[in-house]
Design a protein around this motif. Sequence first.
Motif, PDB file in Angstrom:
ATOM      1  N   LEU A 184      42.542  14.676  37.663  1.00  7.84           N
ATOM      2  CA  LEU A 184      42.970  16.175  37.087  1.00  7.84           C
ATOM      3  C   LEU A 184      42.801  16.966  38.380  1.00  7.84           C
ATOM      4  CD1 LEU A 184      41.460  17.887  34.086  1.00  7.84           C
ATOM      5  CD2 LEU A 184      41.093  19.030  36.304  1.00  7.84           C
ATOM      6  N   VAL A 185      44.038  17.814  38.510  1.00  7.57           N
ATOM      7  CA  VAL A 185      43.733  18.849  39.461  1.00  7.57           C
ATOM      8  C   VAL A 185      43.958  20.145  39.223  1.00  7.57           C
ATOM      9  CG1 VAL A 185      45.329  19.588  41.575  1.00  7.57           C
ATOM     10  CG2 VAL A 185      45.468  17.519  40.801  1.00  7.57           C
ATOM     11  N   LYS A 186      43.041  21.075  39.672  1.00  3.80           N
ATOM     12  CA  LYS A 186      42.646  22.312  39.328  1.00  3.80           C
ATOM     13  C   LYS A 186      42.237  23.146  40.519  1.00  3.80           C
ATOM     14  CE  LYS A 186      38.547  23.212  37.319  1.00  3.80           C
ATOM     15  NZ  LYS A 186      37.645  23.871  38.341  1.00  3.80           N
ATOM     16  N   PRO A 187      42.338  24.374  40.254  1.00  2.00           N
ATOM     17  CA  PRO A 187      41.869  25.355  41.461  1.00  2.00           C
ATOM     18  C   PRO A 187      40.555  25.568  41.991  1.00  2.00           C
ATOM     19  CG  PRO A 187      43.322  26.488  39.755  1.00  2.00           C
ATOM     20  CD  PRO A 187      43.000  25.272  39.242  1.00  2.00           C
ATOM     21  N   ALA A 188      40.144  25.443  42.958  1.00  2.00           N
ATOM     22  CA  ALA A 188      38.834  25.120  43.438  1.00  2.00           C
ATOM     23  C   ALA A 188      38.154  26.719  43.724  1.00  2.00           C
ATOM     24  CB  ALA A 188      38.603  24.450  44.701  1.00  2.00           C
ATOM     25  N   VAL A 189      38.901  27.697  44.017  1.00  2.00           N
ATOM     26  CA  VAL A 189      38.569  28.776  44.339  1.00  2.00           C
ATOM     27  C   VAL A 189      39.204  30.020  43.180  1.00  2.00           C
ATOM     28  CG1 VAL A 189      37.915  28.678  46.542  1.00  2.00           C
ATOM     29  CG2 VAL A 189      40.418  29.552  46.054  1.00  2.00           C
ATOM     30  N   ASP A 190      38.783  31.165  43.175  1.00  3.86           N
ATOM     31  CA  ASP A 190      39.445  32.136  42.315  1.00  3.86           C
ATOM     32  C   ASP A 190      40.786  32.647  42.320  1.00  3.86           C
ATOM     33  OD1 ASP A 190      36.932  32.185  40.774  1.00  3.86           O
ATOM     34  OD2 ASP A 190      36.222  33.677  41.826  1.00  3.86           O
ATOM     35  N   SER A 191      41.144  32.593  43.791  1.00  2.72           N
ATOM     36  CA  SER A 191      42.286  33.063  44.059  1.00  2.72           C
ATOM     37  C   SER A 191      43.615  32.041  43.967  1.00  2.72           C
ATOM     38  CB  SER A 191      42.614  33.535  45.488  1.00  2.72           C
ATOM     39  OG  SER A 191      42.266  32.658  46.594  1.00  2.72           O
ATOM     40  N   ARG A 213      27.787  40.625  51.563  1.00  4.51           N
ATOM     41  CA  ARG A 213      29.159  40.071  51.790  1.00  4.51           C
ATOM     42  C   ARG A 213      29.218  38.637  52.060  1.00  4.51           C
ATOM     43  NH1 ARG A 213      32.830  43.893  52.701  1.00  4.51           N
ATOM     44  NH2 ARG A 213      34.101  42.093  53.359  1.00  4.51           N
ATOM     45  N   LEU A 214      28.037  38.266  52.312  1.00  3.86           N
ATOM     46  CA  LEU A 214      27.624  36.831  52.463  1.00  3.86           C
ATOM     47  C   LEU A 214      26.474  35.960  51.827  1.00  3.86           C
ATOM     48  CD1 LEU A 214      28.416  33.778  53.948  1.00  3.86           C
ATOM     49  CD2 LEU A 214      27.264  34.526  55.936  1.00  3.86           C
ATOM     50  N   THR A 215      26.399  35.477  50.752  1.00 11.58           N
ATOM     51  CA  THR A 215      25.335  35.031  50.032  1.00 11.58           C
ATOM     52  C   THR A 215      24.779  33.512  50.566  1.00 11.58           C
ATOM     53  OG1 THR A 215      26.782  33.883  48.167  1.00 11.58           O
ATOM     54  CG2 THR A 215      26.089  36.167  47.809  1.00 11.58           C
ATOM     55  N   ASP A 216      23.644  33.330  50.163  1.00  9.08           N
ATOM     56  CA  ASP A 216      23.236  32.036  50.781  1.00  9.08           C
ATOM     57  C   ASP A 216      23.767  30.864  50.007  1.00  9.08           C
ATOM     58  OD1 ASP A 216      21.394  33.492  52.305  1.00  9.08           O
ATOM     59  OD2 ASP A 216      19.497  33.258  50.872  1.00  9.08           O
ATOM     60  N   GLY A 217      24.380  30.081  50.886  1.00  8.95           N
ATOM     61  CA  GLY A 217      25.072  28.723  50.383  1.00  8.95           C
ATOM     62  C   GLY A 217      26.464  29.024  50.053  1.00  8.95           C
ATOM     63  N   GLY A 218      27.015  30.276  50.302  1.00 12.17           N
ATOM     64  CA  GLY A 218      28.348  30.421  50.124  1.00 12.17           C
ATOM     65  C   GLY A 218      29.010  30.388  51.512  1.00 12.17           C
ATOM     66  N   THR A 219      30.707  30.731  51.535  1.00 10.81           N
ATOM     67  CA  THR A 219      31.134  30.568  52.712  1.00 10.81           C
ATOM     68  C   THR A 219      32.177  32.116  52.930  1.00 10.81           C
ATOM     69  OG1 THR A 219      33.070  29.567  52.015  1.00 10.81           O
ATOM     70  CG2 THR A 219      31.424  28.064  52.525  1.00 10.81           C
ATOM     71  N   ASP A 267      31.304  28.415  43.610  1.00 11.84           N
ATOM     72  CA  ASP A 267      31.398  29.567  43.325  1.00 11.84           C
ATOM     73  C   ASP A 267      31.535  30.671  44.244  1.00 11.84           C
ATOM     74  OD1 ASP A 267      28.773  29.375  43.428  1.00 11.84           O
ATOM     75  OD2 ASP A 267      28.390  30.381  41.287  1.00 11.84           O
ATOM     76  N   ALA A 268      31.240  30.616  45.644  1.00 16.54           N
ATOM     77  CA  ALA A 268      31.082  31.191  46.547  1.00 16.54           C
ATOM     78  C   ALA A 268      31.910  31.343  47.919  1.00 16.54           C
ATOM     79  CB  ALA A 268      29.610  31.309  46.709  1.00 16.54           C
ATOM     80  N   HIS A 269      33.237  31.156  47.679  1.00 14.39           N
ATOM     81  CA  HIS A 269      34.319  30.956  48.643  1.00 14.39           C
ATOM     82  C   HIS A 269      34.875  32.200  48.896  1.00 14.39           C
ATOM     83  CE1 HIS A 269      33.517  26.776  48.109  1.00 14.39           C
ATOM     84  NE2 HIS A 269      33.584  26.822  46.929  1.00 14.39           N
ATOM     85  N   ARG A 270      34.621  33.191  49.843  1.00 13.95           N
ATOM     86  CA  ARG A 270      35.095  34.375  50.148  1.00 13.95           C
ATOM     87  C   ARG A 270      35.880  34.397  51.506  1.00 13.95           C
ATOM     88  NH1 ARG A 270      31.217  39.404  49.341  1.00 13.95           N
ATOM     89  NH2 ARG A 270      33.253  40.311  49.492  1.00 13.95           N
ATOM     90  N   GLY A 271      37.002  35.243  51.434  1.00 12.34           N
ATOM     91  CA  GLY A 271      37.700  35.609  52.490  1.00 12.34           C
ATOM     92  C   GLY A 271      37.750  36.948  52.670  1.00 12.34           C
ATOM     93  N   SER A 272      38.032  37.523  53.842  1.00  7.85           N
ATOM     94  CA  SER A 272      38.148  39.072  54.154  1.00  7.85           C
ATOM     95  C   SER A 272      38.555  39.214  55.437  1.00  7.85           C
ATOM     96  CB  SER A 272      36.644  39.489  54.327  1.00  7.85           C
ATOM     97  OG  SER A 272      36.633  41.036  54.245  1.00  7.85           O
ATOM     98  N   ASN A 273      38.832  40.543  55.650  1.00  6.54           N
ATOM     99  CA  ASN A 273      39.562  40.844  56.788  1.00  6.54           C
ATOM    100  C   ASN A 273      38.462  41.130  58.128  1.00  6.54           C
ATOM    101  OD1 ASN A 273      39.198  43.264  55.584  1.00  6.54           O
ATOM    102  ND2 ASN A 273      40.246  44.432  57.051  1.00  6.54           N
ATOM    103  N   TYR A 274      39.022  41.067  59.512  1.00 10.36           N
ATOM    104  CA  TYR A 274      38.235  41.674  60.309  1.00 10.36           C
ATOM    105  C   TYR A 274      38.621  42.843  60.838  1.00 10.36           C
ATOM    106  CZ  TYR A 274      35.684  42.130  64.966  1.00 10.36           C
ATOM    107  OH  TYR A 274      34.664  42.215  65.886  1.00 10.36           O
TER     108      TYR A 274
END
Length: 847
Positions: free
Chosen positions: A529-536, A186-192, A112-119
């Motif tokens: 079963l195929v499902k989304p792994a991230v929110d987006s 912006r970056l939690t422990d264990g997240g990406t 539950d902690a897969h984040r993307g952002s801009n530089y």
Amino acid sequence: MFRTALRNVLAHKARLLMTALAVVLGVAFAAGSLVYSQTRSGAAAEQAAAGYDRIAVNVGVDAAPDGGAPTGLDERLASRLARVPGVAHAANRVDGSAAVADRTGRLLGDDDAHRGSNYAASGADRTDAAYRFTAGRGPAHADEIALDAATARQGGYRVGDRVRVGTGQAAATYRLSGLFRSDGHRLTDGGTLTLFTTRTAQRLFATPGRVQSIELTARSGTSAPELAERVERLLPKGASAATGATLGRIQANLASGDQDTMGQILLGFSLVALFVAAFLISNTFTMLIGRRTRELALLRLLGASGRQVRRVLLAESVLVGSAASAFGVAVGTGVAAALNQLLGTAAGPAGPLVLSPATLFGTFLLGTATTVVAAWLPARRAMAIAPVAALTGSESPAPATARSPRTAVGAVLTAVGVLVVVYGALGAGIDARTVIALGTLLAVIGVLGLIPLLARPFVAALRPLLLRLSPVQGVLATRNTTRDPRRTGATAAALTVALALASGLSVLGASASHYLERATTHDFTADYLVKPAVDSARLTPANTKAAARTPGTRVSGLTQSTAYRLDGRPAVLTGVDPATVSRLLRYDLTSGSLDTLARGQIAVADYKAKEAGWHVGQTLSVRRGGTSGKVTVGAVYRADPQSNLLPSITAADSLVARYDKTPHTHVILVATDRTHGGAGPATYSALTHALGDDPALSVLDRRAVEAEYSGDIGDQLTVFYALLTMAAVIAGLGVTNTLALSVLERQKEIGTLRAVGLTRAQVTRMIRWEALLVGALGATVGTVLGIFLGWALGHTLQDTVSGYTLVLPWARLATAIALALTTTLLASIWPAHKASRVPIAEATSAS
């Protein structure tokens, strides 16, 4: 009086050791729970707020009035805000979800902690102040990304490597330009956290030319509130500004609030541990005072008043309780410090140990007060014995009888508690759990008062078995156990509480697990079963077609379409492939046929049909937007409203497409043909490859599906059982203490038995049989009480969770009873050894 109390404590320090140890464990549990939960809360709050002190003002988008997704901010707004007096830098932010695959294609990081952002490179040095690079640089081209250092280390990536990333659109491979560290918010422990160029991030997460927020830093001498006022005047409608300090406080409060639940659970179990310890303390003081009746009587005959003697006894309890509580606070603090370092994760990051004086002093007082309260009743009872009667030994404890006040009070409390629990389960409505909690408290207290009365018939029922297994030692053990039913009942009470909690949780957990299995995996007959792994991530018909290209598979997506009016009622239709759905989901039909889906008819869940009054063959009007028509009910099937997979209304994809051109694909179901190898690594790899090797899409086999939808219950129960172990340990100490003091009381009797021929091994077996009888009594009463409470709590779920049924986990219940008996058997080792070593001559000559 105080010197007398101190002398008595020192004189009986060995006998009071078990009592002190019980207090230490209970207080250590309470202090450790509070310190650990406060430390976790503080660390989570600090992590969530980290980095906001760097931001003077944050400009964001208000929620859309219609509840839809906000459209974002024009990226050119940042240039205008950068010219506001006092602004040092303005950085556009575009955030979303990004899943990073390792070299084998597996997803990296927590689920539950897969984040993307801009530089957001700015300034003369073209850097972003939110990120500190340890290797390489930020992404500068569309085919580049930067990864947080922890994720790169976990995946084995270095600068220059190729990395597969999924963002909800088609997965792509990027070149790794750099590794960085960032702020906690912006970056939690264990997240990406994956950084893209701003243009790439806008294409993936927003709209070209739009951003989600703008971060402003202030020049020296400009305050954040002052800058926020200046910025507010330039913002378009729908945008607002907040200082970084304000956002930091909000995030800290949210993060610390998330930790409160576990802290409350830990505190609840620590109070249970202290409650169980109170029985051990009371039992110990009862037996010690019973052995000292002559001493206390002599004090009273020499001029001490009953109040003074009572003060001596209570002073002893204060000395024992305060010393043990102080040590327990120290032990609990040490345990909390160790747990803080060992279990520091995103859910509970490691941080500085929080040692609140209120917590430490409060748990110290709680342990001391528990000891004093537990010792008060034995002291009061001892003072009720006349000094002469106590000195001559003519006063003996009153046996537990059906007419005694204690038994009467216990029976009344039990009856009232049971009635209150039943009322809470059957008719208390929204306050049901509160009513059940009150009834449980009354019932537990009442049952504990009745246990001494239950000891005799219970032991009598087991007597034939004991005579068959061990004729001599069995008879002696039954007599010794029923000689003082109150002592036996008080010893069994600790086990009763522990087993009641364990059994109740087992029943509730097994029933919930069975319900979830029935509501999910029972309906799931596919292999994958195929499902989304991230929110987006969003599944599309193209994903379904891609999965269908895997050799030897049958595939159907579950495409959900909303906003229907079916026979005038709001409805959701789920589209499936009629040719394959019966191989992928279990439809237990009550009427009609699933083949009617291919003819444009619908299948309806039984609860939906009952609610609406529909039946097979009935024609219904259907409307969605400006499109309307007619549809016929072709089948009715059994289903659970809480099912994650089986829909309430099933229709063919072609019927859904007639009313909705863009339905949402919920999941994709895949069944395999055994002639092509069936489910296995090769099929899994082929299916994953057909889906584009996209880490943003999870491919789950049957075991993973079961863990996904019902595994949390088992994990939570494991935590609860581990916490209940503390109560079981304290109960074991109670058995050890009772048997040890009983051996001291019966030295003359044991010496006589040895003199007439009883061997050391037989004495040892006698004591062990006594322990097992006590353990069996406590385990049996506790298990029955726990099953009753588990039923009551589970019954409150039936109104909101259709299909929930009571399940008795016989294997778990038997295991809990076996563990309780093992605990009591282990607890008897030292007292049994002590009894077998009683000197015959010295014991038989004692007056």
